[in-house]
Motif scaffolding. Sequence first.
Motif, mmCIF file in Angstrom:
data_model
loop_
_atom_site.group_PDB
_atom_site.id
_atom_site.type_symbol
_atom_site.label_atom_id
_atom_site.label_comp_id
_atom_site.label_asym_id
_atom_site.label_seq_id
_atom_site.Cartn_x
_atom_site.Cartn_y
_atom_site.Cartn_z
ATOM 1 N N ILE A 275 0.858 -1.182 0.000
ATOM 2 C CA ILE A 275 0.000 0.000 0.000
ATOM 3 C C ILE A 275 0.895 1.232 0.000
ATOM 4 O O ILE A 275 1.748 1.384 0.884
ATOM 5 N N ALA A 276 0.726 2.069 -1.000
ATOM 6 C CA ALA A 276 1.505 3.302 -1.087
ATOM 7 C C ALA A 276 0.658 4.470 -0.597
ATOM 8 O O ALA A 276 -0.399 4.757 -1.161
ATOM 9 N N LEU A 277 1.119 5.088 0.480
ATOM 10 C CA LEU A 277 0.395 6.247 1.026
ATOM 11 C C LEU A 277 0.920 7.476 0.298
ATOM 12 O O LEU A 277 1.866 8.105 0.730
ATOM 13 N N GLU A 278 0.289 7.790 -0.843
ATOM 14 C CA GLU A 278 0.846 8.824 -1.712
ATOM 15 C C GLU A 278 0.245 10.200 -1.485
ATOM 16 O O GLU A 278 0.739 11.177 -2.030
ATOM 17 N N ALA A 279 -0.851 10.247 -0.731
ATOM 18 C CA ALA A 279 -1.477 11.553 -0.505
ATOM 19 C C ALA A 279 -1.646 11.804 0.984
ATOM 20 O O ALA A 279 -1.568 10.889 1.806
ATOM 21 N N GLU A 280 -1.888 13.047 1.303
ATOM 22 C CA GLU A 280 -1.966 13.464 2.697
ATOM 23 C C GLU A 280 -3.086 12.739 3.453
ATOM 24 O O GLU A 280 -4.190 12.563 2.925
ATOM 25 N N GLY A 281 -2.768 12.321 4.671
ATOM 26 C CA GLY A 281 -3.797 11.748 5.536
ATOM 27 C C GLY A 281 -4.352 10.412 5.064
ATOM 28 O O GLY A 281 -5.479 10.062 5.380
ATOM 29 N N THR A 282 -3.579 9.658 4.322
ATOM 30 C CA THR A 282 -4.058 8.348 3.872
ATOM 31 C C THR A 282 -3.689 7.288 4.908
ATOM 32 O O THR A 282 -2.779 7.473 5.715
ATOM 33 N N SER A 283 -4.406 6.160 4.873
ATOM 34 C CA SER A 283 -4.048 5.106 5.816
ATOM 35 C C SER A 283 -4.192 3.732 5.185
ATOM 36 O O SER A 283 -5.066 3.506 4.344
ATOM 37 N N GLY A 284 -3.317 2.843 5.592
ATOM 38 C CA GLY A 284 -3.326 1.500 5.024
ATOM 39 C C GLY A 284 -3.097 0.458 6.094
ATOM 40 O O GLY A 284 -2.387 0.688 7.081
ATOM 41 N N GLU A 285 -3.737 -0.691 5.890
ATOM 42 C CA GLU A 285 -3.559 -1.779 6.840
ATOM 43 C C GLU A 285 -3.448 -3.076 6.050
ATOM 44 O O GLU A 285 -4.275 -3.357 5.181
ATOM 45 N N ILE A 286 -2.410 -3.826 6.344
ATOM 46 C CA ILE A 286 -2.232 -5.121 5.684
ATOM 47 C C ILE A 286 -2.170 -6.166 6.775
ATOM 48 O O ILE A 286 -1.374 -6.040 7.713
ATOM 49 N N SER A 287 -2.994 -7.180 6.682
ATOM 50 C CA SER A 287 -2.868 -8.220 7.688
ATOM 51 C C SER A 287 -3.040 -9.578 7.046
ATOM 52 O O SER A 287 -3.769 -9.734 6.067
ATOM 53 N N SER A 288 -2.333 -10.538 7.565
ATOM 54 C CA SER A 288 -2.476 -11.891 7.029
ATOM 55 C C SER A 288 -2.527 -12.906 8.157
ATOM 56 O O SER A 288 -1.886 -12.739 9.195
ATOM 57 N N ARG A 289 -3.332 -13.928 7.944
ATOM 58 C CA ARG A 289 -3.404 -15.074 8.851
ATOM 59 C C ARG A 289 -3.052 -16.286 8.012
ATOM 60 O O ARG A 289 -3.729 -16.564 7.025
ATOM 61 N N VAL A 290 -2.025 -16.969 8.419
ATOM 62 C CA VAL A 290 -1.567 -18.111 7.635
ATOM 63 C C VAL A 290 -1.596 -19.371 8.492
ATOM 64 O O VAL A 290 -1.043 -19.387 9.599
ATOM 65 N N VAL A 291 -2.244 -20.403 7.998
ATOM 66 C CA VAL A 291 -2.184 -21.704 8.656
ATOM 67 C C VAL A 291 -1.486 -22.659 7.694
ATOM 68 O O VAL A 291 -1.923 -22.816 6.551
ATOM 69 N N ALA A 292 -0.388 -23.242 8.135
ATOM 70 C CA ALA A 292 0.378 -24.124 7.248
ATOM 71 C C ALA A 292 0.367 -25.540 7.772
ATOM 72 O O ALA A 292 0.711 -25.792 8.929
ATOM 73 N N LYS A 293 -0.060 -26.455 6.919
ATOM 74 C CA LYS A 293 -0.128 -27.863 7.284
ATOM 75 C C LYS A 293 0.686 -28.683 6.288
ATOM 76 O O LYS A 293 1.161 -28.154 5.285
ATOM 77 N N ASP A 294 0.785 -29.961 6.529
ATOM 78 C CA ASP A 294 1.448 -30.879 5.595
ATOM 79 C C ASP A 294 2.866 -30.394 5.254
ATOM 80 O O ASP A 294 3.654 -30.194 6.148
ATOM 81 N N GLU A 295 3.134 -30.186 3.939
ATOM 82 C CA GLU A 295 4.486 -29.748 3.550
ATOM 83 C C GLU A 295 4.462 -28.379 2.889
ATOM 84 O O GLU A 295 5.268 -28.077 2.003
ATOM 85 N N VAL A 296 3.555 -27.569 3.339
ATOM 86 C CA VAL A 296 3.358 -26.275 2.703
ATOM 87 C C VAL A 296 4.486 -25.300 3.050
ATOM 88 O O VAL A 296 4.984 -25.290 4.164
ATOM 89 N N GLU A 297 4.874 -24.519 2.048
ATOM 90 C CA GLU A 297 5.824 -23.432 2.305
ATOM 91 C C GLU A 297 5.127 -22.116 2.007
ATOM 92 O O GLU A 297 4.628 -21.917 0.909
ATOM 93 N N VAL A 298 5.104 -21.242 3.002
ATOM 94 C CA VAL A 298 4.400 -19.964 2.822
ATOM 95 C C VAL A 298 5.339 -18.799 3.099
ATOM 96 O O VAL A 298 6.078 -18.809 4.084
ATOM 97 N N VAL A 299 5.306 -17.813 2.221
ATOM 98 C CA VAL A 299 5.943 -16.530 2.499
ATOM 99 C C VAL A 299 4.822 -15.500 2.562
ATOM 100 O O VAL A 299 4.000 -15.428 1.645
ATOM 101 N N ALA A 300 4.760 -14.760 3.665
ATOM 102 C CA ALA A 300 3.727 -13.726 3.805
ATOM 103 C C ALA A 300 4.415 -12.366 3.857
ATOM 104 O O ALA A 300 5.175 -12.093 4.783
ATOM 105 N N ARG A 301 4.154 -11.573 2.831
ATOM 106 C CA ARG A 301 4.798 -10.261 2.754
ATOM 107 C C ARG A 301 3.771 -9.166 2.990
ATOM 108 O O ARG A 301 2.579 -9.357 2.787
#
Lengths: 405, 256
Positions: A275-301
């Motif tokens: 999220i690029a806050l390019e203008a005045e007074g902007t707001s951004g929120e990024i959230s992730s919930r990851v559940v990894a089972k078996d042989e999963v490989e996860v990258v959460a950026r």
Amino acid sequence: MLREIALKAKAALSKPAKYGVDVDLTAYNFKIPPRQLIGSLNELPDDVKRSAPSVGLDITEAGRSGSYFQIDASPVYVKSRVQGLTVMPLSEAINDRSFIDNYYWKAVDVDLDKFTAAAELYGGKEGYVIIAGRNVVVENPVQACLYMSEPRALQAPHNIIVAEEGSTLYVVTGCATRPRIAGLHAGVSEFYVKRNATVVFIMIHNWSRHTHVRPRTGVVVEDGGTFISYYVNMGFTKSLQTFPNVYLRGAGAKAVLHTVILGLGSSKIDVGGFIALEAEGTSGEISSRVVAKDEVEVVARGKIGGYARGGRGHVECSGLLLSKHSSIRAIPELEAKVKDVQLTHEAAIGKLAEEEIFYIQARGFTREEAVSMLIRGFLKVRMEGLPPILEKYVNYVTELTASKL
Amino acid sequence: MLLEVRDLHVVVGGKLVLDGVNLSVDYGETVLLLGPNGSGKTSLLQAIMGNPKYEVVKGSIIFRGRDVTDLPVEERVRLGLALSFQFTPKIRGLTVRELLEEICEKRRFSSNDIQLLVSALNVKHLLDRSLNVGFSGGEMKKVELLLLLAQKPLLALLDEPDSGVDVENIAVLGRVLNYYLNGSYGDFESSLPSRPSALIVTHLGYIARFLNASRAYVVIDGKIVCHGKAEDVVDVILKHGFEKCIACYRGRALQC
């Protein structure tokens, strides 16, 4: 114009993506015989009908303002049920020169990588275009379905969503495949949220374990606009990589990107967002919930860039490891180029706490039941600003996701 | 006897925390468990409940005439044991209502009785919040009691149900618990073989004033050092603190 775009795309056809495992485009077939439009969703093939509820779609269209169903590269059902809401296939929208000038590849670069290039060159110039007119409040969500039916096929729709000034638009998208088929899904989605408009976009993915998935998303939000996205990938995929870019260009614009990943099997998953806050007074929120089972490989950026005064941003990554052979990497990133911004992040990865499991068990539940209640709680998020109809929908999707474990 | 703990030795993380505890609770009886911090009260309740972290290395736990020492926790719940925790985890995403509904489904608690409990404890406003997230001390204890009673236990184990709670709310907790222990909630009497019992850990015995406790045990250093009529024991402790118990216990040990 279209010629220039095609040339740029051609030049990028072998450009690998920045993140995620590479995919050989030549292994996938994009010459798929077209399908005819149908008059009602009842005429959908049986396998599509069966899959629809599993990604939150309703073929009776109850409580839906409109529908778009695409099978492989063909739109088969396109309908708007309310005034002021346009739903049409991309092939129709691009007959209009001004539409191309304003919205076609304006939020995502056509030469970003081989997947955007493939969408332009091999996607059949199809996908949904959804437009909420000025000050139109579309109370019920529009539903869109992208379904992969042919084996070893490329599905690369190009979707464009426009919320005109002062409008409100909810879109729920479900993507699925015919069971067990292999394929490559590389959908492009561009969002244009105008002044004081609101878009809530919910996307549910339920793929086969042989599908590579590469969505490419760009969002432009103007003054006072709000973009909320809730993305769920439940279960199996061969690989998934996505990294939506949200540009808050107008003062006071807001964006929330929420991602829920349930990783099963041997999926390789790389999800994130910027999220690029390019203008005045902007707001951004990024959230992730990851559940990894078996042989999963996860990258959460998750990355937030503070480029204008008064910007506020928060990145949160939570990961739950449920097996010895799975892995999660959380990579929150903050960047500030002006003084007056406030950016924070938190990340936590772990397994379920034994004392929490015992606490629930002591209420009369087996270990399995306790674990499932805790995971369901982990997956569930309270998202601010969701209307009740979408809140209910998200709860339904959470239950659906938890039931896959 | 409803519960008999015999010569119980419990180890946590390699450390002996209970050193030969003998204790009993009869059908319909309310018993207090007193003792200074770290003396083993919580360990005893956790071991009775079957927390695998509390390893029984010697002795046994008999409940309703059955040796439950090796039974998994959910089996013990099925037999009629339930525990309200001293420290409750905060569980994001799991609401009080969801947990309550799951419990009621298992225990066949009628929703009328639950309504009654919810309003008696004044916790309606907490039902749709994540369990214990942002709750005050009093709110946590009330929700603990709600969940405990929803399990319809034959023997309620309560670990400091009154700590960190203001006077008014202790009265609320005490009255609701007393009401339950008198067998006055809905279908309990028909579904339980007797009036329910309780084993209550309390520091200062505040909540005991609202209950009809018959006996009290004092635990120090993982041992039961004293045992007698509840009012006598509480009286001595309120007057003299646990020092007196320790001295008394040491004195006896010297005589042996």
